[in-house]
Design a protein around this motif. Structure first.
Motif, mmCIF file in Angstrom:
data_model
loop_
_atom_site.group_PDB
_atom_site.id
_atom_site.type_symbol
_atom_site.label_atom_id
_atom_site.label_comp_id
_atom_site.label_asym_id
_atom_site.label_seq_id
_atom_site.Cartn_x
_atom_site.Cartn_y
_atom_site.Cartn_z
ATOM 1 N N MET A 1 29.690 -17.715 61.769
ATOM 2 C CA MET A 1 29.575 -16.801 62.654
ATOM 3 C C MET A 1 31.347 -16.394 61.755
ATOM 4 O O MET A 1 31.729 -16.433 60.685
ATOM 5 N N THR A 2 31.562 -15.119 62.961
ATOM 6 C CA THR A 2 32.452 -13.928 62.109
ATOM 7 C C THR A 2 34.004 -13.693 62.603
ATOM 8 O O THR A 2 33.826 -14.193 64.018
ATOM 9 N N THR A 3 34.494 -14.320 61.734
ATOM 10 C CA THR A 3 36.025 -14.528 62.093
ATOM 11 C C THR A 3 37.132 -13.094 62.405
ATOM 12 O O THR A 3 36.645 -11.709 62.222
ATOM 13 N N ARG A 4 38.040 -13.483 63.376
ATOM 14 C CA ARG A 4 38.657 -12.460 63.286
ATOM 15 C C ARG A 4 39.408 -11.320 62.323
ATOM 16 O O ARG A 4 38.491 -9.887 62.993
ATOM 17 N N ILE A 5 39.787 -12.355 61.572
ATOM 18 C CA ILE A 5 40.804 -11.439 60.453
ATOM 19 C C ILE A 5 39.660 -11.916 59.349
ATOM 20 O O ILE A 5 38.787 -12.745 59.437
ATOM 21 N N ILE A 6 39.555 -10.718 58.825
ATOM 22 C CA ILE A 6 38.322 -11.141 57.061
ATOM 23 C C ILE A 6 39.357 -10.993 55.849
ATOM 24 O O ILE A 6 40.558 -9.910 55.835
ATOM 25 N N LYS A 7 38.962 -10.803 55.079
ATOM 26 C CA LYS A 7 39.336 -10.809 54.187
ATOM 27 C C LYS A 7 40.107 -9.788 53.279
ATOM 28 O O LYS A 7 41.339 -9.258 53.042
ATOM 29 N N SER A 8 39.424 -8.220 53.168
ATOM 30 C CA SER A 8 39.987 -7.368 53.385
ATOM 31 C C SER A 8 41.149 -6.988 54.225
ATOM 32 O O SER A 8 41.747 -6.419 53.871
ATOM 33 N N ASP A 9 41.616 -7.831 55.438
ATOM 34 C CA ASP A 9 42.644 -7.566 56.063
ATOM 35 C C ASP A 9 43.871 -7.754 55.292
ATOM 36 O O ASP A 9 44.896 -7.456 56.004
ATOM 37 N N ILE A 10 43.601 -8.654 54.198
ATOM 38 C CA ILE A 10 45.325 -9.480 53.869
ATOM 39 C C ILE A 10 45.032 -8.321 52.435
ATOM 40 O O ILE A 10 44.223 -7.968 51.901
ATOM 41 N N THR A 11 46.385 -7.753 52.911
ATOM 42 C CA THR A 11 46.585 -7.593 51.864
ATOM 43 C C THR A 11 47.954 -7.960 50.199
ATOM 44 O O THR A 11 48.140 -6.663 49.346
ATOM 45 N N ASP A 12 48.404 -8.910 50.521
ATOM 46 C CA ASP A 12 49.258 -9.674 49.524
ATOM 47 C C ASP A 12 48.614 -9.980 48.516
ATOM 48 O O ASP A 12 47.685 -10.037 48.393
ATOM 49 N N GLU A 13 48.762 -9.312 47.409
ATOM 50 C CA GLU A 13 48.181 -9.248 46.191
ATOM 51 C C GLU A 13 48.167 -11.052 45.531
ATOM 52 O O GLU A 13 47.439 -11.199 44.704
ATOM 53 N N LEU A 14 48.819 -11.883 45.982
ATOM 54 C CA LEU A 14 48.898 -13.047 45.357
ATOM 55 C C LEU A 14 48.042 -14.170 46.429
ATOM 56 O O LEU A 14 47.468 -15.294 45.752
ATOM 57 N N ILE A 15 48.187 -13.648 47.689
ATOM 58 C CA ILE A 15 47.374 -14.786 48.629
ATOM 59 C C ILE A 15 45.905 -13.794 48.291
ATOM 60 O O ILE A 15 45.022 -14.708 48.739
ATOM 61 N N LYS A 16 45.675 -12.460 48.346
ATOM 62 C CA LYS A 16 44.412 -12.181 48.348
ATOM 63 C C LYS A 16 42.743 -13.145 47.395
ATOM 64 O O LYS A 16 42.363 -13.264 48.557
ATOM 65 N N ALA A 18 43.459 -15.797 46.818
ATOM 66 C CA ALA A 18 43.132 -17.471 46.873
ATOM 67 C C ALA A 18 42.133 -17.875 48.512
ATOM 68 O O ALA A 18 42.134 -18.314 48.471
ATOM 69 N N ILE A 19 41.496 -16.492 48.817
ATOM 70 C CA ILE A 19 41.064 -16.370 50.207
ATOM 71 C C ILE A 19 39.579 -16.827 49.089
ATOM 72 O O ILE A 19 39.248 -15.259 48.907
ATOM 73 N N ALA A 20 38.557 -17.629 49.762
ATOM 74 C CA ALA A 20 37.228 -17.623 49.467
ATOM 75 C C ALA A 20 36.294 -16.038 49.773
ATOM 76 O O ALA A 20 35.408 -15.840 48.354
ATOM 77 N N ASP A 21 36.100 -16.655 51.215
ATOM 78 C CA ASP A 21 35.370 -15.210 51.409
ATOM 79 C C ASP A 21 34.948 -15.850 52.949
ATOM 80 O O ASP A 21 36.520 -16.268 53.301
ATOM 81 N N THR A 22 34.534 -14.444 53.563
ATOM 82 C CA THR A 22 34.487 -14.437 55.037
ATOM 83 C C THR A 22 34.227 -16.313 55.520
ATOM 84 O O THR A 22 34.766 -15.799 56.707
#
Length: 129
Positions: A1-16, A18-22
């Motif tokens: 299932m494709t989500t509306r927001i993907i990992k590359s949308d997140i720009t915060d260097e601390l948080i990105k 921590a996101i596993a993958d799509t």
């Protein structure tokens, strides 16, 4: 299932990192959140345009960042005397929570779903005496 927001949308260097993958569960949970927001207006997630309006996309990104910070924040404190107990996740959580409150307050039906395509354009009623 494709989500509306993907990992590359997140720009915060601390948080990105921590996101596993799509297929990160936080990204999927964001879609559930957007669906519940749409349900307030009697609509579904599918009614939100695929190319989300700017404020809606920002709200979704902030929601994801807030959730990740909430899950990682509030460490146990210092393990030995003199250790720096500053928790970057907690600081980010406060920041994203404030932003979330601001953006969620902006959400109206028009903001969430975009302009209605069924409105008549240029209609002007003329009163006659």
């Amino acid at each position: 299932m494709t989500t509306r927001i993907i990992k590359s949308d997140i720009t915060d260097e601390l948080i990105k990192p921590a996101i596993a993958d799509t297929n990160d569960p936080t990204l999927a949970a964001c879609d559930l959140y957007l669906g519940s927001l749409a349900a307030k207006y009697g609509k579904t997630l599918a009614d939100i345009p695929a190319t989300m309006p700017y404020d809606v996309k920002e709200l979704a990104k902030i929601w994801i960042c807030r959730e990740i910070c909430r899950n990682k924040s509030y460490a146990q404190g210092e393990a030995w005397r003199g250790q720096d107990t500053g928790d970057a996740w907690t600081q980010k959580l406060k920041q994203y929570n404030d932003e979330f409150i601001t953006y969620e307050a902006k959400m109206t039906e028009k903001t969430l779903f975009g302009e209605s395509q069924t409105q008549q354009v240029g209609v002007c009623r003329i009163g006659r005496s």
